[in-house]
Design a protein around this motif. Sequence first.
Motif, PDB file in Angstrom:
ATOM      1  N   LEU A 143       9.640 -13.742   1.728  1.00 25.21           N
ATOM      2  CA  LEU A 143       8.487 -13.161   2.415  1.00 25.21           C
ATOM      3  C   LEU A 143       7.176 -13.647   1.800  1.00 25.21           C
ATOM      4  N   LYS A 144       7.155 -13.755   0.479  1.00 21.84           N
ATOM      5  CA  LYS A 144       5.945 -14.225  -0.188  1.00 21.84           C
ATOM      6  C   LYS A 144       5.655 -15.683   0.193  1.00 21.84           C
ATOM      7  N   ARG A 145       6.684 -16.527   0.224  1.00 19.66           N
ATOM      8  CA  ARG A 145       6.497 -17.922   0.636  1.00 19.66           C
ATOM      9  C   ARG A 145       6.017 -18.006   2.087  1.00 19.66           C
ATOM     10  N   TYR A 146       6.600 -17.171   2.951  1.00 19.17           N
ATOM     11  CA  TYR A 146       6.209 -17.165   4.357  1.00 19.17           C
ATOM     12  C   TYR A 146       4.749 -16.711   4.501  1.00 19.17           C
ATOM     13  N   TRP A 147       4.358 -15.697   3.739  1.00 18.30           N
ATOM     14  CA  TRP A 147       2.972 -15.224   3.757  1.00 18.30           C
ATOM     15  C   TRP A 147       2.031 -16.351   3.336  1.00 18.30           C
ATOM     16  N   GLU A 148       2.351 -17.012   2.220  1.00 19.54           N
ATOM     17  CA  GLU A 148       1.489 -18.078   1.702  1.00 19.54           C
ATOM     18  C   GLU A 148       1.425 -19.254   2.669  1.00 19.54           C
ATOM     19  N   HIS A 149       2.512 -19.511   3.379  1.00 15.05           N
ATOM     20  CA  HIS A 149       2.531 -20.590   4.369  1.00 15.05           C
ATOM     21  C   HIS A 149       1.734 -20.187   5.614  1.00 15.05           C
ATOM     22  N   SER A 150       1.900 -18.959   6.071  1.00 18.76           N
ATOM     23  CA  SER A 150       1.269 -18.498   7.300  1.00 18.76           C
ATOM     24  C   SER A 150      -0.198 -18.135   7.116  1.00 18.76           C
ATOM     25  N   LEU A 151      -0.519 -17.553   5.992  1.00 17.81           N
ATOM     26  CA  LEU A 151      -1.876 -17.055   5.731  1.00 17.81           C
ATOM     27  C   LEU A 151      -2.419 -17.654   4.435  1.00 17.81           C
ATOM     28  N   PRO A 152      -2.697 -18.946   4.419  1.00 19.85           N
ATOM     29  CA  PRO A 152      -3.138 -19.567   3.165  1.00 19.85           C
ATOM     30  C   PRO A 152      -4.501 -19.054   2.680  1.00 19.85           C
ATOM     31  N   SER A 153      -5.323 -18.536   3.611  1.00 22.15           N
ATOM     32  CA  SER A 153      -6.650 -18.062   3.210  1.00 22.15           C
ATOM     33  C   SER A 153      -6.636 -16.635   2.662  1.00 22.15           C
ATOM     34  N   VAL A 154      -5.497 -15.955   2.760  1.00 20.85           N
ATOM     35  CA  VAL A 154      -5.392 -14.568   2.294  1.00 20.85           C
ATOM     36  C   VAL A 154      -4.398 -14.516   1.146  1.00 20.85           C
ATOM     37  N   GLU A 155      -4.810 -13.900   0.057  1.00 21.73           N
ATOM     38  CA  GLU A 155      -3.936 -13.778  -1.103  1.00 21.73           C
ATOM     39  C   GLU A 155      -2.704 -12.946  -0.735  1.00 21.73           C
TER      40      GLU A 155
ATOM     41  N   THR B 194       8.009  -2.243  -0.989  1.00 23.47           N
ATOM     42  CA  THR B 194       7.704  -1.038  -0.216  1.00 23.47           C
ATOM     43  C   THR B 194       7.995  -1.275   1.258  1.00 23.47           C
ATOM     44  N   TRP B 195       7.561  -2.433   1.766  1.00 23.93           N
ATOM     45  CA  TRP B 195       7.839  -2.753   3.167  1.00 23.93           C
ATOM     46  C   TRP B 195       9.339  -2.820   3.428  1.00 23.93           C
ATOM     47  N   LEU B 196      10.079  -3.454   2.540  1.00 23.67           N
ATOM     48  CA  LEU B 196      11.526  -3.552   2.744  1.00 23.67           C
ATOM     49  C   LEU B 196      12.181  -2.177   2.747  1.00 23.67           C
ATOM     50  N   ARG B 197      11.766  -1.315   1.834  1.00 22.81           N
ATOM     51  CA  ARG B 197      12.322   0.048   1.818  1.00 22.81           C
ATOM     52  C   ARG B 197      11.906   0.816   3.070  1.00 22.81           C
ATOM     53  N   MET B 198      10.663   0.627   3.497  1.00 23.38           N
ATOM     54  CA  MET B 198      10.140   1.325   4.664  1.00 23.38           C
ATOM     55  C   MET B 198      10.924   0.976   5.919  1.00 23.38           C
ATOM     56  N   PHE B 199      11.328  -0.265   6.024  1.00 21.76           N
ATOM     57  CA  PHE B 199      12.005  -0.743   7.226  1.00 21.76           C
ATOM     58  C   PHE B 199      13.496  -0.964   6.993  1.00 21.76           C
ATOM     59  N   ASP B 200      14.080  -0.214   6.086  1.00 23.15           N
ATOM     60  CA  ASP B 200      15.519  -0.254   5.820  1.00 23.15           C
ATOM     61  C   ASP B 200      16.010  -1.666   5.534  1.00 23.15           C
ATOM     62  N   HIS B 201      15.220  -2.404   4.787  1.00 21.50           N
ATOM     63  CA  HIS B 201      15.562  -3.766   4.355  1.00 21.50           C
ATOM     64  C   HIS B 201      15.793  -4.698   5.538  1.00 21.50           C
ATOM     65  N   ASP B 202      15.108  -4.420   6.674  1.00 21.87           N
ATOM     66  CA  ASP B 202      15.208  -5.274   7.860  1.00 21.87           C
ATOM     67  C   ASP B 202      14.183  -6.399   7.736  1.00 21.87           C
ATOM     68  N   PHE B 203      14.667  -7.570   7.438  1.00 21.52           N
ATOM     69  CA  PHE B 203      13.839  -8.745   7.172  1.00 21.52           C
ATOM     70  C   PHE B 203      13.036  -9.159   8.409  1.00 21.52           C
ATOM     71  N   ASP B 204      13.647  -9.072   9.591  1.00 21.59           N
ATOM     72  CA  ASP B 204      12.997  -9.511  10.826  1.00 21.59           C
ATOM     73  C   ASP B 204      11.739  -8.711  11.147  1.00 21.59           C
ATOM     74  N   VAL B 205      11.723  -7.441  10.796  1.00 21.07           N
ATOM     75  CA  VAL B 205      10.557  -6.601  11.064  1.00 21.07           C
ATOM     76  C   VAL B 205       9.350  -7.125  10.297  1.00 21.07           C
ATOM     77  N   MET B 206       9.532  -7.491   9.052  1.00 19.56           N
ATOM     78  CA  MET B 206       8.420  -7.988   8.254  1.00 19.56           C
ATOM     79  C   MET B 206       8.015  -9.392   8.673  1.00 19.56           C
ATOM     80  N   ILE B 207       8.961 -10.208   9.089  1.00 22.73           N
ATOM     81  CA  ILE B 207       8.620 -11.542   9.595  1.00 22.73           C
ATOM     82  C   ILE B 207       7.707 -11.390  10.809  1.00 22.73           C
ATOM     83  N   TYR B 208       8.033 -10.452  11.689  1.00 20.51           N
ATOM     84  CA  TYR B 208       7.206 -10.201  12.869  1.00 20.51           C
ATOM     85  C   TYR B 208       5.807  -9.739  12.451  1.00 20.51           C
ATOM     86  N   GLY B 209       5.724  -8.806  11.503  1.00 17.81           N
ATOM     87  CA  GLY B 209       4.431  -8.306  11.047  1.00 17.81           C
ATOM     88  C   GLY B 209       3.554  -9.403  10.467  1.00 17.81           C
ATOM     89  N   ILE B 210       4.147 -10.273   9.677  1.00 21.53           N
ATOM     90  CA  ILE B 210       3.387 -11.372   9.073  1.00 21.53           C
ATOM     91  C   ILE B 210       2.968 -12.377  10.145  1.00 21.53           C
TER      92      ILE B 210
END
Length: 121
Positions: free
Chosen positions: A20-32, A41-57
């Motif tokens: 997720l961190k690599r995807y964030w840095e690739h998708s949003l290079p201007s945002v830390e 926290t996000w993974l726990r919030m979404f029951d470790h559903d990876f696709d939900v966070m990919i969509y959010g990013i």
Amino acid sequence: MTPAELDAQIELNNRKVASLKRYWEHSLPSVEAPSREQFLTWLRMFDHDFDVMIYGIAETMKKSERLGGRMSQDHAIRFASKCAISFRKARALPQLPSDRFVKPESVATRIPSYQENVRAL
């Protein structure tokens, strides 16, 4: 849960956070990138559903492009959370079977006008 299963779960979470961190840095290079704790926290919030966070990013990336890359870290994190929450809620809605829908033809039956009723007399 055995110690081996626990170790495997911890390793899986570490790989998800790193991805997720690599995807964030690739998708949003201007945002830390957010902290490791935020990703966990996000993974726990979404029951470790990876696709939900990919969509959010991904949605945050689109928003950042619309804003010309001027997005603060706080704004990006909040927006990603909002998109992920909305996506998860939409996926959780029950899908009605097609036979439950009322067909438009049966609802829009033509009602005769007053003149047609008078002529029929």
